[in-house]
Design an enzyme around this catalytic site. Structure first.
Site, short mmCIF file in Angstrom:
data_model
loop_
_atom_site.label_atom_id
_atom_site.label_comp_id
_atom_site.label_asym_id
_atom_site.label_seq_id
_atom_site.Cartn_x
_atom_site.Cartn_y
_atom_site.Cartn_z
CB SER A 4 37.94 54.43 44.79
OG SER A 4 38.39 54.38 46.13
CE1 TYR A 23 42.70 53.05 42.88
CE2 TYR A 23 41.78 54.16 44.81
CZ TYR A 23 41.71 53.17 43.85
OH TYR A 23 40.65 52.29 43.84
P1 NAP Z 1 43.23 44.39 41.20
O1 NAP Z 1 43.00 43.11 41.91
O2 NAP Z 1 44.56 45.06 41.36
O3 NAP Z 1 42.92 44.16 39.64
C1 NAP Z 1 43.15 45.20 38.74
C2 NAP Z 1 42.93 44.66 37.35
O4 NAP Z 1 43.16 45.74 36.42
C3 NAP Z 1 43.88 43.53 36.96
O5 NAP Z 1 43.18 42.59 36.17
C4 NAP Z 1 44.93 44.25 36.12
O6 NAP Z 1 45.56 43.41 35.16
C5 NAP Z 1 44.03 45.25 35.41
N1 NAP Z 1 44.76 46.32 34.74
C6 NAP Z 1 45.65 47.18 35.23
N2 NAP Z 1 46.10 48.01 34.27
C7 NAP Z 1 45.46 47.66 33.14
C8 NAP Z 1 45.48 48.13 31.80
N3 NAP Z 1 46.28 49.14 31.41
N4 NAP Z 1 44.64 47.56 30.90
C9 NAP Z 1 43.84 46.55 31.26
N5 NAP Z 1 43.80 46.03 32.49
C10 NAP Z 1 44.60 46.59 33.43
O7 NAP Z 1 42.15 45.49 41.61
P2 NAP Z 1 40.65 45.33 42.17
O8 NAP Z 1 40.71 45.47 43.64
O9 NAP Z 1 39.97 44.16 41.57
O10 NAP Z 1 40.04 46.70 41.63
C11 NAP Z 1 39.10 46.75 40.57
C12 NAP Z 1 38.52 48.15 40.54
O11 NAP Z 1 37.90 48.45 41.80
C13 NAP Z 1 39.55 49.24 40.31
O12 NAP Z 1 39.02 50.24 39.50
C14 NAP Z 1 39.79 49.78 41.70
O13 NAP Z 1 40.26 51.11 41.69
C15 NAP Z 1 38.41 49.68 42.29
N6 NAP Z 1 38.37 49.67 43.76
C16 NAP Z 1 38.91 48.65 44.46
C17 NAP Z 1 38.85 48.67 45.86
C18 NAP Z 1 39.41 47.55 46.69
O14 NAP Z 1 39.36 47.65 47.94
N7 NAP Z 1 39.92 46.48 46.10
C19 NAP Z 1 38.24 49.76 46.51
C20 NAP Z 1 37.71 50.78 45.78
C21 NAP Z 1 37.77 50.73 44.38
P3 NAP Z 1 46.99 42.67 35.45
O15 NAP Z 1 46.65 41.37 36.13
O16 NAP Z 1 47.55 42.50 34.07
O17 NAP Z 1 47.80 43.58 36.32
#
Ligand code: NAP
Length: 233
Positions: A142, A157
């Protein structure tokens, strides 16, 4: 040993991880959709049934060494190799606190999943990745972890992503010459459960991850990218 190109995506039952699975499957890649709750993973995989390719939900909690080991043993026995590892799982975009008064239990938990989770995955799956013709590791990071942009905000984070970026550089350096390319990717601000409303479409955020997951041989390693373009650490 399977001749298919196989990708493993962590935290893939929703959000960016799920969309990465869809885009990889569309390219004919066999996808292991990792989900800490297998039932959620199976439901998510069924929504991708028309994407083409093959998608299999697998139980995977990146904070649980036993869960990782079980999947690695299964993959070793059934597939013999992994070609793409996408470390996507993450927690605690802690907008409610600042560094000066951060709850260190939250910091520790974020570090355990966001940093050590990816590190555990690399350690356990490197033997299988080394058996690929040219594996790719993508650490979904990120801009919140870019050193030059740090403030006191989202401390758990941010620091977990700073460390994930450092791990990316270290692994890329160690694996240089192995054919394995290791990169960190920021997907941008994406409208998911973590990102909230107002972000870019999930398909756009995932595309930059898929770009790094499918780099040709000779592609960059040890870099930090958004939308296929380098960004500052
Ligand atoms: P999200 O919608 O919150 O999804 C996160 C996923 O990670 C969910 O499937 C969650 O599973 C899973 N997870 C959490 N803890 C886990 C564990 N211990 N083992 C296995 N799975 C686990 O997040 P997202 O927005 O798709 O983000 C995906 C990636 O992009 C992350 O690395 C995030 O930091 C990065 N990112 C996102 C943004 C943004 O704006 N969205 C920006 C920059 C970077 P559960 O359903 O079981 O909770």
């Amino acid at each position: 040993m399977s001749e298919k190109t196989v990708a493993l995506v962590t935290g893939a039952n929703r959000g960016i991880g799920l969309e990465v699975c869809r885009q990889l499957a569309q390219r004919g890649i066999t996808v292991l959709l990792g989900s800490r709750d297998l039932r959620k993973g199976e439901q998510a995989a069924s929504t991708l049934a028309r994407a083409g390719g093959e998608i299999y939900a697998r139980q995977l909690d990146v904070a649980d060494e036993d869960s990782i080991r079980a999947l690695a043993q299964w993959a070793e026995a059934e597939l013999g190799h992994i070609d793409i590892l996408v470390n996507n799982a993450a927690i605690f975009y802690d907008t409610w606190q600042h560094a000066s008064h951060a709850d260190l239990a939250i910091v520790q938990a974020a570090f355990d999943t966001n940093t050590l989770g990816a590190w555990r995955m690399c350690r356990s799956f490197l033997p299988l990745l080394r058996r690929s013709g040219g594996a790719r590791i993508v650490n979904v990071s990120s801009g919140a972890g870019a050193l030059g942009d740090l403030s006191g905000a989202t401390p758990a984070y941010a620091i977990s992503k700073v460390a994930l970026n450092a791990l990316t550089i270290m692994l890329a350096a160690e694996l240089r010459g192995s054919g394995i390319l290791v990169n960190a990717v920021c997907p941008g601000w994406v409208a998911t459960e973590m990102g909230g409303a107002g972000g870019r479409p999930v398909s756009e955020g995932a595309a930059g991850v898929v770009w790094a997951a499918t780099l040709p041989s000779g592609g960059p390693s040890g870099g930090f990218f958004r939308d296929g373009r380098p960004i500052a650490w």
